[in-house]
Motif scaffolding. Structure first.
Motif, PDB file in Angstrom:
ATOM      1  N   LEU A 185       5.290  10.696  22.011  1.00 27.48           N
ATOM      2  CA  LEU A 185       4.144   9.799  21.809  1.00 27.48           C
ATOM      3  C   LEU A 185       2.829  10.512  22.109  1.00 27.48           C
ATOM      4  CD1 LEU A 185       5.613   6.562  23.466  1.00 27.48           C
ATOM      5  CD2 LEU A 185       5.523   7.123  21.035  1.00 27.48           C
ATOM      6  N   SER A 186       2.806  11.317  23.153  1.00 21.91           N
ATOM      7  CA  SER A 186       1.595  12.057  23.517  1.00 21.91           C
ATOM      8  C   SER A 186       1.226  13.077  22.448  1.00 21.91           C
ATOM      9  CB  SER A 186       1.792  12.759  24.864  1.00 21.91           C
ATOM     10  OG  SER A 186       2.080  11.830  25.886  1.00 21.91           O
ATOM     11  N   LEU A 187       2.233  13.727  21.891  1.00 20.21           N
ATOM     12  CA  LEU A 187       1.994  14.719  20.844  1.00 20.21           C
ATOM     13  C   LEU A 187       1.418  14.056  19.591  1.00 20.21           C
ATOM     14  CD1 LEU A 187       2.240  17.650  19.930  1.00 20.21           C
ATOM     15  CD2 LEU A 187       4.598  17.169  19.240  1.00 20.21           C
ATOM     16  N   ILE A 188       1.958  12.898  19.231  1.00 18.95           N
ATOM     17  CA  ILE A 188       1.434  12.156  18.078  1.00 18.95           C
ATOM     18  C   ILE A 188      -0.024  11.775  18.318  1.00 18.95           C
ATOM     19  CG2 ILE A 188       1.588   9.955  16.842  1.00 18.95           C
ATOM     20  CD1 ILE A 188       4.641  10.178  17.106  1.00 18.95           C
ATOM     21  N   SER A 189      -0.306  11.271  19.521  1.00 16.91           N
ATOM     22  CA  SER A 189      -1.679  10.883  19.864  1.00 16.91           C
ATOM     23  C   SER A 189      -2.621  12.073  19.772  1.00 16.91           C
ATOM     24  CB  SER A 189      -1.703  10.289  21.277  1.00 16.91           C
ATOM     25  OG  SER A 189      -3.025  10.034  21.701  1.00 16.91           O
ATOM     26  N   ARG A 190      -2.195  13.217  20.298  1.00 19.65           N
ATOM     27  CA  ARG A 190      -3.046  14.416  20.283  1.00 19.65           C
ATOM     28  C   ARG A 190      -3.273  14.910  18.861  1.00 19.65           C
ATOM     29  NH1 ARG A 190      -1.691  19.258  24.335  1.00 19.65           N
ATOM     30  NH2 ARG A 190      -2.501  17.676  25.765  1.00 19.65           N
ATOM     31  N   ARG A 191      -2.210  14.956  18.057  1.00 20.75           N
ATOM     32  CA  ARG A 191      -2.346  15.437  16.680  1.00 20.75           C
ATOM     33  C   ARG A 191      -3.259  14.535  15.851  1.00 20.75           C
ATOM     34  NH1 ARG A 191       0.275  18.928  13.710  1.00 20.75           N
ATOM     35  NH2 ARG A 191       1.795  20.377  14.628  1.00 20.75           N
ATOM     36  N   ALA A 192      -3.210  13.229  16.138  1.00 18.56           N
ATOM     37  CA  ALA A 192      -4.027  12.281  15.380  1.00 18.56           C
ATOM     38  C   ALA A 192      -5.454  12.188  15.912  1.00 18.56           C
ATOM     39  CB  ALA A 192      -3.379  10.896  15.400  1.00 18.56           C
ATOM     40  N   GLY A 193      -5.707  12.805  17.056  1.00 19.02           N
ATOM     41  CA  GLY A 193      -7.043  12.756  17.635  1.00 19.02           C
ATOM     42  C   GLY A 193      -7.411  11.397  18.178  1.00 19.02           C
ATOM     43  N   CYS A 194      -6.412  10.671  18.699  1.00 16.38           N
ATOM     44  CA  CYS A 194      -6.694   9.343  19.245  1.00 16.38           C
ATOM     45  C   CYS A 194      -7.526   9.456  20.520  1.00 16.38           C
ATOM     46  CB  CYS A 194      -5.396   8.607  19.560  1.00 16.38           C
ATOM     47  SG  CYS A 194      -4.421   8.183  18.111  1.00 16.38           S
ATOM     48  N   PRO A 195      -8.479   8.545  20.703  1.00 20.75           N
ATOM     49  CA  PRO A 195      -9.306   8.577  21.920  1.00 20.75           C
ATOM     50  C   PRO A 195      -8.572   7.967  23.094  1.00 20.75           C
ATOM     51  CG  PRO A 195      -9.979   6.747  20.541  1.00 20.75           C
ATOM     52  CD  PRO A 195      -8.904   7.482  19.778  1.00 20.75           C
ATOM     53  N   ASP A 209      -3.990   1.276  20.592  1.00 16.54           N
ATOM     54  CA  ASP A 209      -4.440  -0.098  20.390  1.00 16.54           C
ATOM     55  C   ASP A 209      -5.290  -0.212  19.126  1.00 16.54           C
ATOM     56  OD1 ASP A 209      -3.183  -1.261  22.526  1.00 16.54           O
ATOM     57  OD2 ASP A 209      -4.896  -1.089  23.885  1.00 16.54           O
ATOM     58  N   ASN A 210      -5.089  -1.331  18.400  1.00 16.74           N
ATOM     59  CA  ASN A 210      -5.868  -1.632  17.192  1.00 16.74           C
ATOM     60  C   ASN A 210      -5.729  -0.563  16.112  1.00 16.74           C
ATOM     61  OD1 ASN A 210      -6.993  -3.977  18.474  1.00 16.74           O
ATOM     62  ND2 ASN A 210      -8.405  -2.627  19.562  1.00 16.74           N
ATOM     63  N   ARG A 211      -4.632   0.182  16.138  1.00 20.61           N
ATOM     64  CA  ARG A 211      -4.349   1.174  15.102  1.00 20.61           C
ATOM     65  C   ARG A 211      -2.962   0.898  14.535  1.00 20.61           C
ATOM     66  NH1 ARG A 211      -7.169   6.254  15.505  1.00 20.61           N
ATOM     67  NH2 ARG A 211      -8.865   6.125  17.007  1.00 20.61           N
ATOM     68  N   GLN A 212      -2.825   1.070  13.228  1.00 26.89           N
ATOM     69  CA  GLN A 212      -1.513   0.892  12.612  1.00 26.89           C
ATOM     70  C   GLN A 212      -1.065   2.117  11.844  1.00 26.89           C
ATOM     71  OE1 GLN A 212      -0.973  -2.751  10.250  1.00 26.89           O
ATOM     72  NE2 GLN A 212       0.888  -3.017  11.443  1.00 26.89           N
ATOM     73  N   ARG A 213      -2.014   2.959  11.450  1.00 23.94           N
ATOM     74  CA  ARG A 213      -1.668   4.185  10.728  1.00 23.94           C
ATOM     75  C   ARG A 213      -2.418   5.371  11.309  1.00 23.94           C
ATOM     76  NH1 ARG A 213      -2.584   2.289   4.599  1.00 23.94           N
ATOM     77  NH2 ARG A 213      -3.976   0.861   5.681  1.00 23.94           N
ATOM     78  N   LEU A 214      -1.694   6.467  11.481  1.00 19.48           N
ATOM     79  CA  LEU A 214      -2.281   7.712  11.942  1.00 19.48           C
ATOM     80  C   LEU A 214      -1.848   8.823  10.994  1.00 19.48           C
ATOM     81  CD1 LEU A 214      -1.337   7.454  15.735  1.00 19.48           C
ATOM     82  CD2 LEU A 214      -3.518   6.792  14.720  1.00 19.48           C
ATOM     83  N   MET A 215      -2.712   9.766  10.727  1.00 23.58           N
ATOM     84  CA  MET A 215      -2.360  10.908   9.883  1.00 23.58           C
ATOM     85  C   MET A 215      -2.215  12.143  10.763  1.00 23.58           C
ATOM     86  SD  MET A 215      -1.499  12.421   7.181  1.00 23.58           S
ATOM     87  CE  MET A 215      -1.640  11.072   6.000  1.00 23.58           C
ATOM     88  N   ILE A 216      -1.008  12.704  10.812  1.00 25.49           N
ATOM     89  CA  ILE A 216      -0.789  13.916  11.605  1.00 25.49           C
ATOM     90  C   ILE A 216      -0.312  15.070  10.729  1.00 25.49           C
ATOM     91  CG2 ILE A 216      -0.260  12.561  13.663  1.00 25.49           C
ATOM     92  CD1 ILE A 216       2.684  13.292  13.268  1.00 25.49           C
ATOM     93  N   GLY A 217      -0.076  14.812   9.435  1.00 18.44           N
ATOM     94  CA  GLY A 217       0.341  15.867   8.518  1.00 18.44           C
ATOM     95  C   GLY A 217       1.753  16.350   8.794  1.00 18.44           C
ATOM     96  N   GLU A 233       0.854  -1.186   0.000  1.00 18.48           N
ATOM     97  CA  GLU A 233       0.000   0.000   0.000  1.00 18.48           C
ATOM     98  C   GLU A 233       0.890   1.235   0.000  1.00 18.48           C
ATOM     99  OE1 GLU A 233      -3.145   0.041   2.944  1.00 18.48           O
ATOM    100  OE2 GLU A 233      -2.845  -2.097   3.303  1.00 18.48           O
ATOM    101  N   LEU A 234       0.506   2.244  -0.777  1.00 17.24           N
ATOM    102  CA  LEU A 234       1.271   3.476  -0.842  1.00 17.24           C
ATOM    103  C   LEU A 234       0.905   4.372   0.341  1.00 17.24           C
ATOM    104  CD1 LEU A 234       3.302   5.124  -2.536  1.00 17.24           C
ATOM    105  CD2 LEU A 234       1.325   6.191  -3.664  1.00 17.24           C
ATOM    106  N   VAL A 235       1.914   4.831   1.071  1.00 13.07           N
ATOM    107  CA  VAL A 235       1.717   5.687   2.235  1.00 13.07           C
ATOM    108  C   VAL A 235       2.358   7.039   1.953  1.00 13.07           C
ATOM    109  CG1 VAL A 235       2.264   6.019   4.677  1.00 13.07           C
ATOM    110  CG2 VAL A 235       1.606   3.757   3.840  1.00 13.07           C
ATOM    111  N   SER A 236       1.638   8.092   2.241  1.00 14.17           N
ATOM    112  CA  SER A 236       2.115   9.443   1.928  1.00 14.17           C
ATOM    113  C   SER A 236       2.722  10.123   3.145  1.00 14.17           C
ATOM    114  CB  SER A 236       0.958  10.288   1.389  1.00 14.17           C
ATOM    115  OG  SER A 236      -0.077  10.383   2.361  1.00 14.17           O
ATOM    116  N   ALA A 237       3.390  11.260   2.893  1.00 12.85           N
ATOM    117  CA  ALA A 237       4.021  12.037   3.963  1.00 12.85           C
ATOM    118  C   ALA A 237       2.983  12.484   4.990  1.00 12.85           C
ATOM    119  CB  ALA A 237       4.735  13.250   3.368  1.00 12.85           C
ATOM    120  N   GLY A 238       3.421  12.593   6.241  1.00 11.00           N
ATOM    121  CA  GLY A 238       2.520  12.996   7.312  1.00 11.00           C
ATOM    122  C   GLY A 238       1.884  11.833   8.033  1.00 11.00           C
ATOM    123  N   THR A 239       2.268  10.603   7.652  1.00 16.78           N
ATOM    124  CA  THR A 239       1.681   9.402   8.239  1.00 16.78           C
ATOM    125  C   THR A 239       2.574   8.848   9.337  1.00 16.78           C
ATOM    126  OG1 THR A 239       0.634   8.816   6.135  1.00 16.78           O
ATOM    127  CG2 THR A 239       0.816   7.076   7.774  1.00 16.78           C
TER     128      THR A 239
END
Length: 311
Positions: free
Chosen positions: A159-169, A116-124, A68-74
């Motif tokens: 890790l916290s910043l990534i979670s916040r930017r991605a809007g993880c619950p 948990d149960n996530r493999q890709r997050l988009m944070i730009g 699968e092609l993954v773009s920048a910001g992932t």
């Protein structure tokens, strides 16, 4: 350039990469921007947790179901044992940051951040994330007083910043309440964790774990769940299934023998627990890993060890 705090470890699933500390960074790096035509494959993943951030460019990744092609910001998230496979064929510049870490508190941290149960997050485009990656590298290279504590603090912030930017619950907690951050320094649980990892073939009860920690059964069970984020029984099962995954991949032992070796001699119960944890049968897992292992492996980066930087 990569910095490995364990030197040139040729075995990605080496037990030496597992830490008995609450949190331990094991490897961090930034790929070369001019990298071309590179393949990277770890069919059985690593023993530690991995977070990758593709800052720019595009790459193909295989999450077990094809490219699968993954773009920048992932951001890509990998738990222990999950396949890590990528290839770069684009002529444009591409840059990726990687951090691997281990520790007794990591499963609870991972859950609390909503990974948990996530493999890709988009944070730009995230310059603050890039800055933290490079600050961690600088702390390791500088090796000043308190570097380990500073690295752990910045890793948690990253890790916290990534979670916040991605809007993880993620899990919200108050400072005065029980939390992962407030409890991860509890070394009183280390005897129980050591027993689970080293003697998982034996019968393990909450009573025996509590006795190893010199606690009452009920206080131990409460404290374990508070710190680790799951019950002792669930943690023991995860450790056993993790060891079974390695044996299924690295040996030709009968599945029934593997079940007994990891402390789950009732074959049907083992298969049920394995499917619940991994998502497929033990036989299906073995066959899939055999297919992945047949792919050609070519490392994309040269590795610079911590000792190299200090010499």
């Amino acid at each position: 350039m990569y910095i490995s705090l364990y030197g040139r470890d040729t075995e990605p699933l080496s037990p030496s990469r597992l830490s008995a500390k609450y949190l331990q960074l094991t490897e961090i790096g930034e790929t070369l921007g001019e990298l071309r035509d590179a393949d990277f494959l770890r069919p059985d993943g690593t023993s530690d947790y991995t977070v990758k951030y593709l800052e720019k460019g595009e790459r193909d990744y295989d999450f077990g179901l094809g490219w699968e092609l993954v773009s920048a910001g992932t951001v890509l998230l990998y738990r222990p044992g999950e396949i890590q496979s990528a290839r770069l064929r684009k002529p444009d510049d591409s840059n990726e940051f990687v951090v691997r870490f281990s520790g007794t508190a990591v499963p609870a941290i991972w859950t609390s951040l909503g990974f948990d149960n996530r493999q890709r997050l988009m944070i730009g485009a995230a310059t603050d994330v890039v800055t933290l990656f490079r600050e961690i590298i600088a702390e390791i290279v500088g090796n000043r007083l308190g570097a380990e504590q500073m690295v752990n603090a910045k890793l948690l912030l990253l890790l916290s910043l990534i979670s916040r930017r991605a809007g993880c619950p993620g899990t919200t907690f108050a400072p005065e309440s029980s939390s992962v951050i407030g409890s991860m320094w509890d070394k009183a649980l280390e005897p129980s964790l050591q027993r689970i990892h080293e003697r998982c073939r034996e019968k393990i009860t909450v009573d025996s774990l509590a006795q190893a920690c010199h606690m009452s059964k009920y206080y131990f069970a409460h404290r374990f769940r508070e710190v680790i984020g799951m019950t002792p029984h669930t943690y023991v099962t995860k450790v056993r299934i993790s060891k079974a995954c390695r044996l299924l991949t690295e040996t030709n032992e009968f599945i029934e023998d593997i079940a007994a070796e990891v402390g789950m001699p009732v074959y049907q119960s083992f298969c049920t627990a394995f499917r619940k944890e991994i998502g497929c049968s033990p036989l299906g897992y073995r066959r899939e890993r055999a297919k992945k292992r047949d792919r050609p492996l070519k490392e994309p980066n040269s590795e610079l060890t911590f000792s190299d930087l200090l010499s």
